[in-house]
Write a protein that holds these residues in place. Structure first.
Motif, PDB file in Angstrom:
ATOM      1  N   ALA A 164      14.992   1.685   5.461  1.00 38.66           N
ATOM      2  CA  ALA A 164      13.554   1.829   5.235  1.00 38.66           C
ATOM      3  C   ALA A 164      13.274   2.794   4.085  1.00 38.66           C
ATOM      4  O   ALA A 164      13.870   3.873   4.005  1.00 38.66           O
ATOM      5  N   PHE A 165      12.354   2.401   3.223  1.00 36.70           N
ATOM      6  CA  PHE A 165      11.863   3.236   2.133  1.00 36.70           C
ATOM      7  C   PHE A 165      10.340   3.282   2.197  1.00 36.70           C
ATOM      8  O   PHE A 165       9.694   2.262   2.452  1.00 36.70           O
ATOM      9  N   ALA A 174       0.829  -1.207   0.000  1.00 34.82           N
ATOM     10  CA  ALA A 174       0.000   0.000   0.000  1.00 34.82           C
ATOM     11  C   ALA A 174       0.858   1.250   0.000  1.00 34.82           C
ATOM     12  O   ALA A 174       1.956   1.277   0.562  1.00 34.82           O
ATOM     13  N   VAL A 175       0.360   2.295  -0.659  1.00 35.90           N
ATOM     14  CA  VAL A 175       1.023   3.595  -0.611  1.00 35.90           C
ATOM     15  C   VAL A 175       1.058   4.056   0.847  1.00 35.90           C
ATOM     16  O   VAL A 175       0.053   3.996   1.558  1.00 35.90           O
ATOM     17  N   GLY A 176       2.238   4.484   1.305  1.00 39.64           N
ATOM     18  CA  GLY A 176       2.416   4.884   2.702  1.00 39.64           C
ATOM     19  C   GLY A 176       3.056   3.811   3.549  1.00 39.64           C
ATOM     20  O   GLY A 176       3.515   4.083   4.663  1.00 39.64           O
ATOM     21  N   SER A 177       3.092   2.567   3.039  1.00 34.80           N
ATOM     22  CA  SER A 177       3.733   1.491   3.785  1.00 34.80           C
ATOM     23  C   SER A 177       5.244   1.577   3.625  1.00 34.80           C
ATOM     24  O   SER A 177       5.769   2.329   2.793  1.00 34.80           O
ATOM     25  N   THR A 178       5.960   0.792   4.413  1.00 34.85           N
ATOM     26  CA  THR A 178       7.415   0.827   4.422  1.00 34.85           C
ATOM     27  C   THR A 178       7.981  -0.522   4.013  1.00 34.85           C
ATOM     28  O   THR A 178       7.494  -1.571   4.445  1.00 34.85           O
ATOM     29  N   VAL A 179       8.988  -0.491   3.164  1.00 35.45           N
ATOM     30  CA  VAL A 179       9.739  -1.691   2.806  1.00 35.45           C
ATOM     31  C   VAL A 179      11.211  -1.406   3.058  1.00 35.45           C
ATOM     32  O   VAL A 179      11.610  -0.254   3.259  1.00 35.45           O
ATOM     33  N   THR A 180      12.021  -2.443   3.078  1.00 36.82           N
ATOM     34  CA  THR A 180      13.450  -2.241   3.310  1.00 36.82           C
ATOM     35  C   THR A 180      14.271  -2.729   2.133  1.00 36.82           C
ATOM     36  O   THR A 180      13.934  -3.729   1.479  1.00 36.82           O
TER      37      THR A 180
END
Length: 420
Positions: free
Chosen positions: A24-25, A9-15
């Motif tokens: 984190a991005f 989802a837009v606004g979520s964080t991935v690494t």
């Protein structure tokens, strides 16, 4: 659980791994923000580093395409990414403004980049809200339209300390100033490009990239297998169309773009589910096979997931010295058939042994076949001698051809005619 970037989802964080560390991005957009101003290369998952990564000088002149910071992002910084991720980062064309405010380069004329800074417009501020600002691109879904004032969505820190960071937008009233974002409040203002402020890198990855427990994983390359053997297989001598089957598969289960090439010419392109069994169409199709010259032919299959490709090579030897054609079902007529004409199209050498026979009672148990070879060679009509048709009048033909003393090959690509 493994998913894909498209599912985030837009606004979520991935690494992502940056210089060996999980970093984190934020997912700030999915897809192309506006195909009218962004090149098609910008289709993907837009990622923005959650925190400020470092502080650097932008440049003495506010021309983003020629700036020191743009060069650093696409050089030294890009090399810090894990190699499996770096190979998948898309090379995109981004809208950017002329330093003097004379215009914006959009679409295919945009600046080429893999890692980049977001523009003021992408983070929520249209040109109408600020003097000295151009509209570089379109609003990304993570941000909201505003006047460039305080906005916590834009706030960012370096090592826990709120830090002002650069955008890619020049302050177009001067030649040396660039728009920045205050780390604590997210408020926008311009600063001299020769100063050192924060850098928040952004990049775009293919939406099919796998994600496991929030970590973006390197893409697994597709593979191609075949019951005929491994890549480079010799399929042997063939004198008739044949089924060469293969199976492209993707480790992440993504659909694949498949291309079939015969003798370096693309004969078919298609999209296929991972793990589907496919047949190389050009050697299975009778007409395509007939047109091939005798000798060795190269087959190649390429399967791509948009990030990596697999190739399977094979070869076969066409060895055909004769051909025979007839209709599987004769053509019935409502009245006795007294005459016919036939044309055999293709390439038939003069010394080839050609025999053409016609019948006007093809529905009978023992049809009467009349030799029509010379009439066909000369383009003349054939008058049928037979006048008996126990099961009703019906037309058929038999064409037989074999290679002559010269050894010159040929082919038949059509048989046409008429009867009355």
């Amino acid at each position: 659980m493994t998913t894909t970037l498209a599912a985030q989802a837009v606004g979520s964080t991935v690494t992502l791994k940056v210089d060996g560390s999980d970093t984190a991005f934020l997912v700030v957009h999915q897809g192309n923000p506006d195909p009218g101003v962004y090149d098609a290369s910008c289709e993907g998952t837009w990622l923005l580093m959650k925190d400020v990564y470092t502080e650097r000088v932008w440049d003495n002149r506010n021309d983003y395409a020629a700036s020191l910071l743009h060069a650093w992002l696409n050089g030294a910084f890009l090399e810090l990414l894990d190699s499996g991720i770096r190979q998948a980062v898309k090379t995109v064309k981004l809208p950017y403004a002329d330093a003097d405010g004379s215009g914006v380069h959009s679409g295919g004329a945009g600046v080429s980049a893999q890692a980049f800074l977001l523009s003021m417009r992408e983070m929520g501020t249209p040109a109408a809200q600020k003097a000295g600002l151009a509209d570089e691109g379109a609003l990304l879904d993570y941000f909201a339209d505003g006047d460039g004032g305080e906005d916590p969505l834009r706030a960012a820190a370096l090592g826990g300390t709120p830090t002002r960071y650069w955008t890619r937008s020049p302050y177009t009233t001067t030649s040396d100033q660039v728009w920045t974002v205050a780390g604590e409040t997210g408020k926008c203002s311009y600063r001299d490009g020769s100063y050192s402020y924060g850098v928040r890198p952004a990049l775009i990855l293919p939406q099919a990239m796998p994600v496991s427990d929030g970590a973006v994983l390197p893409n697994g390359a597709p593979g191609i297998t075949s019951a005929s053997g491994v890549s480079g297989a010799d399929l042997g001598a063939r004198n008739a169309p044949f089924a060469f089957e293969y199976m492209p598969s993707d480790p992440e289960g993504a659909s694949l773009s498949v291309t079939e090439t015969l003798d370096q010419t693309v004969t078919r392109s298609l999209t296929a589910p991972s793990g589907s069994t496919l047949r190389f169409e050009a050697v299975y199709d009778s007409l395509s096979f007939l047109k091939l010259a005798n000798g060795v032919h190269a087959l190649q299959v390429t399967a791509s997931d948009g990030m990596a490709s697999a190739v399977f090579d094979a070869s076969f030897t066409k060895a055909v010295t004769s051909a025979s054609l007839t209709m599987a079902q004769p053509i019935a007529a409502s009245a006795p058939i007294t005459a016919a004409s036939l044309t055999v199209g293709g390439s038939i050498p003069d010394d080839a042994a050609l025999t053409v026979r016609l019948t006007n009672n093809a529905a009978d148990e023992q049809p009467v076949w009349q030799d029509a070879t010379e009439a066909v060679r000369q383009g003349k009509n054939v008058l049928f001698a037979n006048q008996t048709a126990a099961n009703g009048p019906a037309f058929n033909f038999r064409v037989e051809v074999s290679r002559g003393p010269s050894g010159t090959g040929g082919y038949i690509d059509s048989v046409s005619g008429a009867f009355q």
